[in-house]
Scaffold this motif. Structure first.
Motif, short mmCIF file in Angstrom:
data_model
loop_
_atom_site.label_atom_id
_atom_site.label_comp_id
_atom_site.label_asym_id
_atom_site.label_seq_id
_atom_site.Cartn_x
_atom_site.Cartn_y
_atom_site.Cartn_z
N GLY A 1 -4.08 -2.59 9.21
CA GLY A 1 -4.00 -2.27 10.36
C GLY A 1 -4.60 -1.64 11.34
N THR A 2 -3.93 -1.32 12.45
CA THR A 2 -4.36 -0.19 13.27
C THR A 2 -3.89 0.91 13.08
N THR A 3 -4.18 2.21 13.55
CA THR A 3 -3.51 3.04 13.59
C THR A 3 -1.43 3.07 13.63
N SER A 4 -1.22 2.38 14.96
CA SER A 4 0.04 2.15 15.07
C SER A 4 0.47 1.35 14.62
N GLU A 5 0.28 0.54 14.61
CA GLU A 5 0.27 -0.77 13.25
C GLU A 5 1.60 -0.32 12.32
N LEU A 6 0.29 0.62 11.50
CA LEU A 6 0.36 0.98 10.55
C LEU A 6 2.02 1.97 10.14
N SER A 7 1.49 3.18 11.56
CA SER A 7 2.60 4.08 11.63
C SER A 7 4.37 3.10 11.83
N THR A 8 4.69 2.32 12.61
CA THR A 8 5.53 1.83 12.81
C THR A 8 5.75 0.85 11.70
N ALA A 9 5.17 0.42 10.16
CA ALA A 9 5.11 -0.57 9.37
C ALA A 9 6.57 -0.39 8.93
N HIS A 10 7.05 -2.01 8.83
CA HIS A 10 8.68 -1.41 7.74
C HIS A 10 8.63 -1.22 6.66
N ASP A 11 7.42 -1.99 5.44
CA ASP A 11 7.16 -0.98 4.57
C ASP A 11 7.21 0.37 4.39
N PRO A 12 8.19 1.27 3.78
CA PRO A 12 8.05 2.32 3.43
C PRO A 12 7.13 2.79 3.25
N ARG A 13 6.88 2.42 1.88
CA ARG A 13 5.32 3.12 0.89
C ARG A 13 4.13 2.90 1.91
N VAL A 14 4.70 2.22 3.35
CA VAL A 14 2.70 2.21 4.22
C VAL A 14 3.20 3.56 5.44
N ARG A 15 4.15 3.74 5.59
CA ARG A 15 4.44 4.24 6.53
C ARG A 15 5.00 6.02 6.33
N THR A 16 4.61 6.28 4.49
CA THR A 16 4.45 7.24 4.43
C THR A 16 2.81 8.00 4.31
N TYR A 17 2.30 7.45 4.47
CA TYR A 17 1.53 8.20 4.51
C TYR A 17 0.71 8.28 6.05
N ALA B 1 -10.58 5.25 13.96
CA ALA B 1 -10.94 3.71 13.32
C ALA B 1 -10.42 2.21 13.91
N ASP B 2 -11.08 1.38 13.38
CA ASP B 2 -10.76 0.26 14.85
C ASP B 2 -9.48 -0.37 13.87
N GLU C 1 -7.22 -8.70 -7.14
CA GLU C 1 -7.29 -9.55 -5.97
C GLU C 1 -7.84 -9.36 -4.83
N VAL C 2 -9.07 -7.96 -4.54
CA VAL C 2 -8.57 -7.13 -3.06
C VAL C 2 -9.92 -7.83 -2.01
N ASP C 3 -9.16 -8.61 -0.60
CA ASP C 3 -10.25 -9.27 0.29
C ASP C 3 -9.84 -7.72 1.16
N LEU C 4 -11.33 -7.46 1.43
CA LEU C 4 -12.03 -6.31 3.09
C LEU C 4 -13.26 -7.06 3.35
N TYR C 5 -12.49 -6.97 5.33
CA TYR C 5 -13.90 -7.28 5.62
C TYR C 5 -14.58 -6.31 7.41
N LEU D 1 -10.77 3.28 4.39
CA LEU D 1 -9.49 2.70 3.67
C LEU D 1 -9.26 3.94 2.84
N ILE D 2 -8.10 4.24 2.84
CA ILE D 2 -6.77 5.50 2.71
C ILE D 2 -6.12 4.76 1.50
N GLY D 3 -5.58 5.76 0.94
CA GLY D 3 -4.98 5.94 -0.83
C GLY D 3 -4.84 6.85 -0.99
N GLY D 4 -3.70 6.77 -2.11
CA GLY D 4 -3.71 8.08 -3.13
C GLY D 4 -5.33 8.15 -4.26
#
Ligand SMILES: Nc1ncnc2c1ncn2[C@@H]1O[C@H](COP(=O)(O)OP(=O)(O)OP(=O)(O)O)[C@@H](O)[C@H]1O
Length: 232
Positions: free
Chosen positions: A209-225, A194-195, A24-28, A37-40
């Motif tokens: 989200g933006t790099t700033s949003e993701l680097s301060t995200a609540h989810d530690p799995r996101v912040r790890t990156y 990256a926008d 169920e990937v949604d991507l625009y 697009l990032i990920g392990g």
């Protein structure tokens, strides 16, 4: 001009191995922007690139929608896959110049930081970093409305990678929609090129989200990156 996945699920059954690789990937991917697009490893990034460029393997069954507005270009993970084996890189780039009449070989090679001497060689005689840049040049010569790039700077040193990213940014600024798969989060953070950044994990979109949003995200799995990087 844009690319979009709506609720895309991809199930692969090779006979020896079967699994749902995208769920169920949604991507625009909008015009004039770079979506990173990032990920392990093995999380589904290349499968998304395959879906957007009509390259899903025969063993894949897909449900959901793949919507493409415009022409689509592709920079494969292995640069050599962008070329036929038996003609020199120059002959193939020159052919693209003649067919598309948009960029010249000289312009495309300069934007891709592809060195002139390597052009005279067959693709397999280029180094990994050279053929990767040749693949970037080949993609630019086609001048697609939507460009899907799978790790276009993974074999490059930092300085050259920055040069190629700057050219990709300029290409997006000219109106193209870019999806760039990358592991180079420090570069994304340092340049702000990256926008939007999309994180994929186990075939599902974990965050966007933006790099700033993701680097301060609540989810530690996101912040790890983003652990060792700071927003500019
Ligand atoms: N051609 C294929 N046929 C069958 N399964 C595949 C194929 N390509 C990839 N897969 C599987 O799909 C899943 C997602 O792989 P994918 O190549 O999209 O990962 P990735 O996030 O791009 O990884 P990496 O960063 O290592 O390139 C993995 O389990 C992989 O083994």
């Amino acid at each position: 001009m844009s690319a979009e996945l709506r609720s895309l699920t991809v199930y692969v059954d090779t006979g020896r191995w079967a699994d749902t690789v995208l769920t169920e990937v949604d991507l625009y991917v909008p015009a004039g922007q770079i979506t990173a697009l990032i990920g392990g490893p093995g999380e589904g990034k290349t499968m998304i690139a395959y879906a957007l460029t009509g390259r899903l393997p025969d063993s894949a069954q897909a449900t959901g929608d793949i919507l493409i507005d415009g022409t689509v270009g592709y920079i494969p993970q292995e640069g050599i896959d962008a070329f036929a084996p038996d003609d020199t890189v120059f002959a193939q780039l020159d052919d693209l110049e003649q067919r598309h009449r948009s960029w010249t070989v000289t312009q495309a090679c300069a934007a891709a930081h592809y060195p002139p001497d390597a052009r005279k060689l067959l693709p397999r005689n280029n180094s990994a970093g050279q053929i990767q840049r040749a693949a970037v040049a080949a993609a630019l010569l086609r001048s697609p409305d939507v460009l899907i790039a799978d790790g276009p700077t993974s074999s490059l040193d930092q300085g050259t990678a920055l040069g190629v990213w700057t050219s990709l940014r300029e290409y997006a600024d000219s109106g193209a929609a870019l999806l760039v798969i990358t592991h180079d989060i420090p570069l994304l953070m340092a340049t702000g090129y990256a926008d939007n950044v999309v994180v994929i994990e186990k075939g599902r979109i974990l965050a966007a989200g933006t790099t700033s949003e993701l680097s301060t995200a609540h989810d530690p799995r996101v912040r790890t990156y983003f652990r060792n990087s700071r927003p500019d």
